[in-house]
Design an enzyme around this catalytic site. Structure first.
Site, PDB file in Angstrom:
ATOM      1  N   GLU A   3       6.042   4.375   2.777  1.00  0.00           N
ATOM      2  CA  GLU A   3       5.180   3.200   2.797  1.00  0.00           C
ATOM      3  C   GLU A   3       5.703   2.368   3.962  1.00  0.00           C
ATOM      4  O   GLU A   3       6.602   2.807   4.693  1.00  0.00           O
ATOM      5  CB  GLU A   3       5.209   2.469   1.443  1.00  0.00           C
ATOM      6  CG  GLU A   3       4.544   3.316   0.349  1.00  0.00           C
ATOM      7  CD  GLU A   3       4.186   2.601  -0.937  1.00  0.00           C
ATOM      8  OE1 GLU A   3       3.947   1.385  -0.899  1.00  0.00           O
ATOM      9  OE2 GLU A   3       4.133   3.278  -1.980  1.00  0.00           O
ATOM     10  N   LYS A  52       1.748   1.270   8.297  1.00  0.00           N
ATOM     11  CA  LYS A  52       2.294   2.635   8.236  1.00  0.00           C
ATOM     12  C   LYS A  52       2.204   3.335   9.579  1.00  0.00           C
ATOM     13  O   LYS A  52       2.482   4.524   9.669  1.00  0.00           O
ATOM     14  CB  LYS A  52       1.545   3.426   7.168  1.00  0.00           C
ATOM     15  CG  LYS A  52       1.647   2.830   5.774  1.00  0.00           C
ATOM     16  CD  LYS A  52       0.706   3.517   4.804  1.00  0.00           C
ATOM     17  CE  LYS A  52       0.604   2.734   3.497  1.00  0.00           C
ATOM     18  NZ  LYS A  52      -0.472   3.244   2.638  1.00  0.00           N
TER      19      LYS A  52
END
Length: 294
Positions: A3, A52
């Site tokens: 993440e 990301k």
DNA sequence: TCTGTATGTCAAA
DNA sequence: TTGACCTACAGAC
């Protein structure tokens, strides 16, 4: 754990060990051979993360854009300047991954590539191998701007604007459980942080984004900022407060790290209700039906 | 050797 | 909403 916190760790790592250095860039696997040739022999200016997305900037005005997706991971090796950063990305096995530094003999160049190495970056001091990314491409500054323009604010960037998050979330009628995963609303949150932050703020995943008031929305933002900053520092996702853990040992055991993520059928740490799981847009959503009623 | 699983995204239906 | 795709590994056969 790809993440946003993992990507920021990667950006920091690349900048610290490779910035200012001339890199050999290759694609042992072959799938990125043409892109690697455009970057081979160039000097790395620096690395940056937005959500990301990872951008490696080279001094010929090209960027390497990388998105790890579900499986992507980097492995690092090298001399003493690489110590402490062995591996960042998807876990090799279930659970969190923090590979110990073996502290072994002097750096003698990268090992033969093992498995499907999409990109290998090599400096005089060390190397990085990338496997399994969803995206790995060479782009121009203009293309990078276009990508950034689409993304929502990144809670890990100090200059990020919470009001932008409020605007984007409160404008939509989709459930907040979906919106937190939408990278155009908030860049960097994935399935774990989505579930955990909604629990921490006691918000029902099915509340419409526009049904949340400004205070609630800002509290969500603040909680994401806090919990993701912890993730960057720790190198893993830990969202539980010490008073909600049974086991006081450190490091925090995986079984104690989350409130709801992958805890279906187990008692809620606050109220004892069984944690539930369902599918939301093809992803697993975990929540406590009793605590999350706001 | 095969199957299932994973912190993600995209395009096609 | 579904399937495809990127990869590695544990566990079942």
């Amino acid at each position: 754990m790809p993440e946003g916190h993992s990507i920021h760790r990667l950006a920091r790592q690349f900048t610290s060990v490779f910035a200012g250095q001339r890199l050999s860039v290759s694609s042992p696997q072959g799938r990125f051979a043409a892109g690697a040739a455009q970057l081979d022999g160039q000097t790395l200016v620096g690395a940056a993360a937005h959500g990301k997305q990872l951008f490696l900037e080279f001094d010929n005005e090209l960027f390497l854009r990388i998105h790890l997706g579900l499986y992507g991971a980097f492995d690092f090796g090298g001399d003493e300047t690489f110590r402490g950063a062995s591996s960042i990305g998807a876990p090799r096995r279930v659970g969190e991954r923090e590979i110990a530094d073996d502290g072994e003999a002097a750096y003698a160049g990268p090992p033969p590539p093992k498995g499907a190495v999409r990109v290998r970056l090599v400096s005089n001091h060390g190397w990085a191998d990338l496997r399994g990314p969803t995206a790995c491409e060479v782009i121009t500054p203009g293309e990078q701007r276009a990508i950034l323009a689409k993304l929502g604010p990144d809670p890990l960037q100090p200059e990020a604007d919470p009001e932008e998050f409020v605007r984007r979330l409160n404008a939509r009628s989709s459930p907040v459980g979906l919106l937190l995963m939408n990278q155009e609303v908030l860049a960097g949150v994935g399935n774990v942080y989505r579930a955990e932050v909604l629990f921490r703020r006691q918000v029902s995943p099915w509340r419409a984004g526009k049904a949340l008031d400004r205070d609630q929305t800002l509290q969500l933002w603040n909680d994401v900022v806090s919990v993701m900053a912890d993730g960057v520092a720790a190198g893993r996702i830990i969202t539980t407060l010490p008073e909600h853990r049974n086991d006081a040992s450190t490091p925090v055991p995986t079984a104690e790290a989350h409130y709801v993520y992958k805890r279906q059928g187990l008692p809620c740490r606050i109220c004892g209700t069984e944690i539930a799981v369902t599918d939301m847009a093809a992803r697993k959503l975990y929540w406590c039906a009793s605590c999350q009623d706001r």
